[in-house]
Scaffold this motif. Structure first.
Motif, short mmCIF file in Angstrom:
data_model
loop_
_atom_site.label_atom_id
_atom_site.label_comp_id
_atom_site.label_asym_id
_atom_site.label_seq_id
_atom_site.Cartn_x
_atom_site.Cartn_y
_atom_site.Cartn_z
N VAL A 140 0.85 -1.19 0.00
CA VAL A 140 0.00 0.00 0.00
C VAL A 140 0.89 1.24 0.00
O VAL A 140 1.83 1.34 0.80
N LEU A 141 0.60 2.18 -0.90
CA LEU A 141 1.28 3.48 -0.95
C LEU A 141 0.24 4.58 -0.79
O LEU A 141 -0.78 4.58 -1.49
N ILE A 142 0.51 5.52 0.10
CA ILE A 142 -0.34 6.70 0.26
C ILE A 142 0.39 7.87 -0.39
O ILE A 142 1.44 8.31 0.10
N ASN A 143 -0.15 8.37 -1.49
CA ASN A 143 0.55 9.40 -2.27
C ASN A 143 0.18 10.79 -1.77
O ASN A 143 -0.52 11.56 -2.44
N SER A 144 0.65 11.10 -0.57
CA SER A 144 0.39 12.41 0.03
C SER A 144 1.69 13.00 0.53
O SER A 144 2.52 12.29 1.12
N ALA A 145 1.87 14.29 0.32
CA ALA A 145 3.06 14.98 0.79
C ALA A 145 2.85 15.62 2.15
O ALA A 145 3.58 16.54 2.54
N ARG A 146 1.88 15.15 2.89
CA ARG A 146 1.60 15.66 4.24
C ARG A 146 2.30 14.78 5.29
O ARG A 146 2.79 13.69 4.99
N TYR A 147 2.32 15.26 6.54
CA TYR A 147 2.78 14.43 7.65
C TYR A 147 1.67 13.41 7.95
O TYR A 147 0.56 13.80 8.32
#
Length: 715
Positions: A140-147
């Motif tokens: 699983v990859l979460i493509n977010s540039a957030r913390y």
């Protein structure tokens, strides 16, 4: 009335969050994308800007959408997104970035946040990659540039069909403060996100798909896999030449030298301009070193000094806050990238500098920009922190790509999407044991890590660290502060030299393994759990707490994880020794294994205790393994230069290996200018082992002169 209805509806949405199953769209073979809410345009993958290595997917098994896809739920509430991914009871998790102390991640709570590693696996690290792999064969990859906040099997819902059973702590000894959890929950502080699901069927297949999706692993130039020394700060051109001379005179290999702070006229913050006193003729100096077969790599960080000639132009396209009184280029904006690229091109690349070490793009909150900072591009400071390492890699890599010239360097921060970037991560933390665990974990996250050697208090520690770094992505001594050299401890100088030369001899093997990383996504350094025949139940014998293991599988997993031995390429099992150890346990996967140095049989699918002595790092080889060696030399082969090969075979089984070849320096391989040569060892009619290598294909690179064979295991 209408306004009140709208406000009422909004209030209900706040009270009752919007939940939805995810619609999955296949984007590459075995890779599906799902969308929850409204994802932000600025993401990790958009910053990396890479194109999937499509050809490699054709060599992976055909798969269908994993069954758990329909059980993944996304929820939007209070402008934030939460994801819930189910877990089975015996399932183990790997990844979540560059962790230093644990390989098994189930049960952890992680705040994925780019930072200098602070001694705890809490998610604040140099590469907090929001990608994980399950032992069940999916990723699983979460493509977010957030913390991101990750509950990796921590936290139990009251309506879960697999909720833990309440126990009485007063009388029940199986009570635990960390009860069983049947899901991974991830909080994304944004009103939506992209989620990618990678199928296997094996965990290794998952990792291969992820690396291929991110452009395929980097293929360094041959010289990047040689030996490198980073010189002491404030060295002059003459100091560097003298040190290179000493390497030559003592017979130590050297392919590139790293210049640390002092080559610039001003550093912390940086001018990016040569110091006229220490380096009065930069172009002449770089050319002279290249003529000697030694390339130059430059330390820098991106924070611009008021005395730099680009300060005035960069000022309007920099962030609101400074780092060490230097302005921070807004690399999310094209103009800031162009100003920085032009400066590096004019001052360094155009005169022959071969690469960079980009420092301090990771963190330490006391010096990096705060989260209240603003940037002209409109990108939030948080997002900039998560992606700045990606930006500096992408920007500098593009400089060399435009010149059709490969580079290989160092960086202090990275994130998802970076597999194809020619950079190795390092840091200032200095635990030898934890360095090895980080090397193991790097293989789960599409990054490279070096357990660099800096200094030591004893010759034993010096040699043990050096032995490890020879079996890593970059064989490096970093003497920026200590001034150490390979021969700093004379009592082990000969052993250090032996391993430095071994690194050079093994270059055909290392180069072929990095080619597999590029074309097939197979990480060159990786965990034992990815090796066929490895039994995770064979792990260490650490004592467990009184907590009942059936209720807390995380405790059991940690007690059995293998975090001090790893696979190096297709055939090698490396088991480093640490200062004070005279013996250690090695866990062998199923199959016959042989000693790397002698070819003698050592075991099959068992735990062995070894006492190698100070002169040896334990290394073991699979039955039927074929290892291509070249002659010992002080510099990597140049483009078109032919070398003699000694091909070693281990064990009694037939063997096969594919030897990769190209010019070693350019990107012409992307146009088909490369070759794979098949090496085989079989038995003739009399039962005697015999080796063959396929002929070089006409018109393809061929850097092989003569071939000899060495059968390491006695018949």
């Amino acid at each position: 009335m209408k306004k009140r209805l709208i406000l009422g509806a909004m209030a209900l949405l706040m009270l009752f969050p919007a939940k939805a199953q995810i619609a999955w769209q296949q984007v590459e073979p075995g890779v599906w994308k799902g969308i929850v809410g409204t994802p932000e345009e600025y993401s990790l993958l958009s910053v990396a800007g890479v194109t999937p290595q499509k050809e490699g997917f054709s060599r992976l098994p055909e798969v269908t959408l994993p069954g758990l896809a329909n059980e993944i739920v996304g929820t939007i509430q209070d402008g934030k997104t939460s994801l819930r991914i189910p877990l089975q009871r015996k399932e183990q998790l790997y990844g979540f970035g560059l962790n230093f102390q644990t390989v098994h991640q189930r049960g952890k709570i992680l705040n994925l946040h780019v930072d200098h590693y602070g001694g705890r696996d809490n998610g604040r690290t140099h590469a907090p990659v929001p990608f994980y792999i399950s032992s069940q064969g999916y990723g699983v990859l979460i493509n977010s540039a957030r913390y991101l906040t990750v509950y990796a099997g921590s936290g139990a819902r009251k309506d879960s069909p697999n909720a833990p059973v309440a126990k009485d702590r007063n009388l029940d000894k199986t009570w635990t403060s960390a009860p069983y959890s049947d899901a991974v929950s991830i909080l994304v502080p944004a009103p939506g996100t992209e989620i990618y699901l990678f199928a296997g069927p094996t965990p290794m297949d998952v990792i291969r798909r992820y690396n291929l999706f991110c452009g395929g692993g980097t293929l360094p130039p041959r010289w990047g896999l040689g030996f490198t020394q980073r010189t002491k700060k404030l060295y002059t051109a003459e100091d560097v030449k003298k040190e290179a001379d000493e390497f030559e005179q003592r017979g130590f290999p050297l392919d590139f030298i790293g210049l640390e702070p002092g080559w610039q006229s001003k550093a912390y913050p940086c001018t990016f301009e040569w110091d006229a006193t220490r380096y009065p003729n930069p172009a002449g100096f770089v050319k002279e070193m290249l003529d000697r077969g030694v390339r130059i790599n430059l330390w820098t960080n991106p924070y611009v000094s008021p005395e730099s000639k680009i300060y005035k132009d960069m000022y309007p396209v920099s962030g609101s806050h400074t780092v060490w009184c230097g302005i921070v280029p807004d690399l999310a904006g094209e103009k800031a990238r162009r100003i920085w690229m032009d400066k590096l091109e004019q001052e360094h690349v155009s005169i022959g500098v071969s690469g960079y070490k980009v420092d301090e793009v990771d963190g330490y909150d006391r010096y990096v920009w705060p989260d209240v900072a603003t940037f002209p591009s409109g990108i939030a400071a948080e997002q900039m922190r998560q992606t700045y390492g990606l930006w500096v890699q992408r920007t500098t890599a593009e400089l060399y790509k435009k010149r059709n010239q490969r580079t290989f360097g160092l960086v202090r921060a990275s994130n998802a999407g970076a597999a194809s970037f020619p950079y190795v991560i390092y840091n200032d933390y200095y635990s030898h044991q934890d360095f090895i665990t980080a090397l193991i974990n790097s293989g789960f996250s599409g990054v490279l890590w070096t357990p660099e050697v800096r200094s030591s208090k004893s010759s034993e520690d010096w040699l043990r660290r050096f032995q490890s770094v020879v079996f890593s992505p970059m064989a490096m001594i970093n003497a920026w502060a200590s001034g150490t050299k390979p021969w700093t401890f004379p009592e082990v100088e000969n052993q250090i030299k032996e391993y430095a030369m071994l690194r050079m001899q093994m270059m055909p093997y290392w180069y072929s393994e990095f080619a597999r990383y590029h074309f097939d996504g197979i990480p060159p350094f990786r965990a034992m759990s990815l090796e066929p025949g490895f039994n995770p139940e064979q792990g260490s014998t650490a004592k467990l707490s009184d907590a009942h293991l059936e209720d807390n599988p995380y405790l059991e997993a940690v007690s059995k994880e293998i975090k001090d031995q790893y696979m190096a390429g297709e055939y090698l099992l490396v088991a480093p020794m640490f200062t004070g150890q005279t013996e250690r346990m090695v866990v062998l996967p199923k199959g016959d294994w042989y000693d790397f140095y002698t070819g003698k049989y050592v075991g099959n699918g068992e735990k062995i205790t070894v006492t190698p002595g100070l002169d040896r790092i334990p290394v073991y080889v699979k039955d039927g393994a074929i290892l291509p060696f070249m002659e010992a030399r002080l510099h990597a082969p140049k483009a078109g230069e032919k070398v003699n090969l000694e091909i070693r075979h281990y064990g009694k089984a037939d063997g096969a290996y594919r030897l990769y070849d190209d010019d070693g320096e350019t990107f012409d391989y992307e146009k088909g200018a490369y070759s794979w040569r098949d090496i085989k060892v079989t038995r003739d009619k009399k039962g005697k082992l015999k080796g063959t290598i396929s002929k070089a294909e006409k018109g393809k690179p061929n850097n092989v002169a003569n071939v000899t064979w060495k059968f390491m295991t006695e018949e």
